[in-house]
Scaffold this motif. Sequence first.
Motif, mmCIF file in Angstrom:
data_model
loop_
_atom_site.group_PDB
_atom_site.id
_atom_site.type_symbol
_atom_site.label_atom_id
_atom_site.label_comp_id
_atom_site.label_asym_id
_atom_site.label_seq_id
_atom_site.Cartn_x
_atom_site.Cartn_y
_atom_site.Cartn_z
ATOM 1 N N ILE A 8 -7.734 -10.405 6.329
ATOM 2 C CA ILE A 8 -7.732 -9.744 7.639
ATOM 3 C C ILE A 8 -6.368 -9.123 7.946
ATOM 4 C CG2 ILE A 8 -7.187 -11.861 8.925
ATOM 5 C CD1 ILE A 8 -9.539 -9.078 10.163
ATOM 6 N N ASN A 9 -5.288 -9.711 7.435
ATOM 7 C CA ASN A 9 -3.951 -9.157 7.682
ATOM 8 C C ASN A 9 -3.804 -7.752 7.094
ATOM 9 O OD1 ASN A 9 -2.643 -11.403 9.082
ATOM 10 N ND2 ASN A 9 -2.941 -12.485 7.153
ATOM 11 N N LYS A 10 -4.378 -7.541 5.928
ATOM 12 C CA LYS A 10 -4.335 -6.194 5.333
ATOM 13 C C LYS A 10 -5.085 -5.204 6.220
ATOM 14 C CE LYS A 10 -3.820 -7.251 0.439
ATOM 15 N NZ LYS A 10 -4.330 -7.009 -0.913
ATOM 16 N N TYR A 11 -6.257 -5.626 6.690
ATOM 17 C CA TYR A 11 -7.033 -4.747 7.566
ATOM 18 C C TYR A 11 -6.250 -4.406 8.830
ATOM 19 C CZ TYR A 11 -10.319 -3.152 11.042
ATOM 20 O OH TYR A 11 -10.917 -2.428 12.034
ATOM 21 N N ILE A 12 -5.622 -5.393 9.443
ATOM 22 C CA ILE A 12 -4.858 -5.149 10.671
ATOM 23 C C ILE A 12 -3.760 -4.118 10.407
ATOM 24 C CG2 ILE A 12 -3.219 -6.201 12.298
ATOM 25 C CD1 ILE A 12 -5.007 -8.777 12.069
ATOM 26 N N GLU A 13 -3.034 -4.277 9.312
ATOM 27 C CA GLU A 13 -1.970 -3.320 9.003
ATOM 28 C C GLU A 13 -2.537 -1.928 8.732
ATOM 29 O OE1 GLU A 13 0.842 -4.579 6.033
ATOM 30 O OE2 GLU A 13 1.284 -6.434 7.111
ATOM 31 N N ILE A 14 -3.576 -1.859 7.927
ATOM 32 C CA ILE A 14 -4.153 -0.563 7.569
ATOM 33 C C ILE A 14 -4.773 0.107 8.790
ATOM 34 C CG2 ILE A 14 -6.114 0.461 6.308
ATOM 35 C CD1 ILE A 14 -5.202 -1.249 3.906
ATOM 36 N N ASN A 15 -5.505 -0.630 9.590
ATOM 37 C CA ASN A 15 -6.106 -0.044 10.789
ATOM 38 C C ASN A 15 -5.033 0.441 11.760
ATOM 39 O OD1 ASN A 15 -8.541 0.651 12.206
ATOM 40 N ND2 ASN A 15 -8.001 -0.959 13.657
ATOM 41 N N ASN A 16 -3.946 -0.307 11.887
ATOM 42 C CA ASN A 16 -2.827 0.091 12.736
ATOM 43 C C ASN A 16 -2.221 1.400 12.242
ATOM 44 O OD1 ASN A 16 0.267 -0.010 13.351
ATOM 45 N ND2 ASN A 16 -0.693 -1.334 14.883
ATOM 46 N N LEU A 17 -2.039 1.517 10.940
ATOM 47 C CA LEU A 17 -1.486 2.748 10.357
ATOM 48 C C LEU A 17 -2.424 3.933 10.581
ATOM 49 C CD1 LEU A 17 -0.083 1.286 7.037
ATOM 50 C CD2 LEU A 17 1.265 2.513 8.749
ATOM 51 N N ILE A 18 -3.714 3.724 10.360
ATOM 52 C CA ILE A 18 -4.688 4.806 10.548
ATOM 53 C C ILE A 18 -4.750 5.217 12.013
ATOM 54 C CG2 ILE A 18 -7.158 5.334 10.491
ATOM 55 C CD1 ILE A 18 -7.292 3.747 7.848
ATOM 56 N N SER A 19 -4.757 4.255 12.922
ATOM 57 C CA SER A 19 -4.832 4.546 14.353
ATOM 58 C C SER A 19 -3.618 5.318 14.851
ATOM 59 C CB SER A 19 -4.958 3.246 15.152
ATOM 60 O OG SER A 19 -6.155 2.598 14.816
ATOM 61 N N ALA A 20 -2.465 5.093 14.233
ATOM 62 C CA ALA A 20 -1.230 5.760 14.658
ATOM 63 C C ALA A 20 -1.159 7.204 14.165
ATOM 64 C CB ALA A 20 -0.011 4.986 14.144
ATOM 65 N N ARG A 21 -2.011 7.551 13.247
ATOM 66 C CA ARG A 21 -1.979 8.886 12.649
ATOM 67 C C ARG A 21 -2.899 9.818 13.422
ATOM 68 N NH1 ARG A 21 -1.580 10.323 6.415
ATOM 69 N NH2 ARG A 21 -2.369 12.443 6.509
ATOM 70 N N LYS A 22 -2.395 10.969 13.775
ATOM 71 C CA LYS A 22 -3.205 11.961 14.489
ATOM 72 C C LYS A 22 -4.270 12.543 13.547
ATOM 73 C CE LYS A 22 0.288 13.537 17.829
ATOM 74 N NZ LYS A 22 0.526 12.238 18.302
ATOM 75 N N ASN A 23 -5.412 12.899 14.114
ATOM 76 C CA ASN A 23 -6.505 13.494 13.349
ATOM 77 C C ASN A 23 -6.842 12.669 12.112
ATOM 78 O OD1 ASN A 23 -6.531 15.676 15.150
ATOM 79 N ND2 ASN A 23 -4.911 16.689 13.999
#
Length: 185
Positions: A8-23
């Motif tokens: 789950i920690n990998k998902y949290i980091e990856i989702n955070n990175l994706i969410s911070a990226r525009k478009n």
Amino acid sequence: MDFVSSNINKYIEINNLISARKNSIKIGFKKMALKEIQSDSLLEVAEDKVLKAFKLNHKEAFVEDDGLFIETLNGFPGVYSSYINKTIGNAGILDLLGNKVNRNASFKSIIAFYDGHKIKSFTGEIKGKISFDLTNGGWGFDPIFVPENSKLSFGQMDLKMKNNISHRKVALDKFLDWYLNPALK
């Protein structure tokens, strides 16, 4: 598309990175423990895991596999990082290094994607050193890995600070640049 992992920690980091990226994209999380093949190659492990993820999930998927490579230990634990973390942990790595002066290390990440037709893989790497002492915070090897140009271990950084420089970010940025650009597919 789903990110598939048992971590789950990998998902949290990856989702955070994706969410911070525009478009960017929206991803789901499919928690699955995918059996890893025995290989000395992170790329082979990641690509095998994404094929298994697709077979079980029946839709576009991506996985992330990473490893900590310590120079003075000839790249150990490398592809075996998850197992080593579970068995001897950070304290064991520090014991193996003892008072060795050369504490150079790198964290490598492979993002592998499969859509049912072809696999695409993307690599990220960050160099750093192994600390002499265990620090607080983070997960995995975060408490002992100090990236270049930092006095803080990944464990001492908040998620935003870590995500600005991590090996996972480098690989994910390459993947998203490719995935979001139809001309590159």
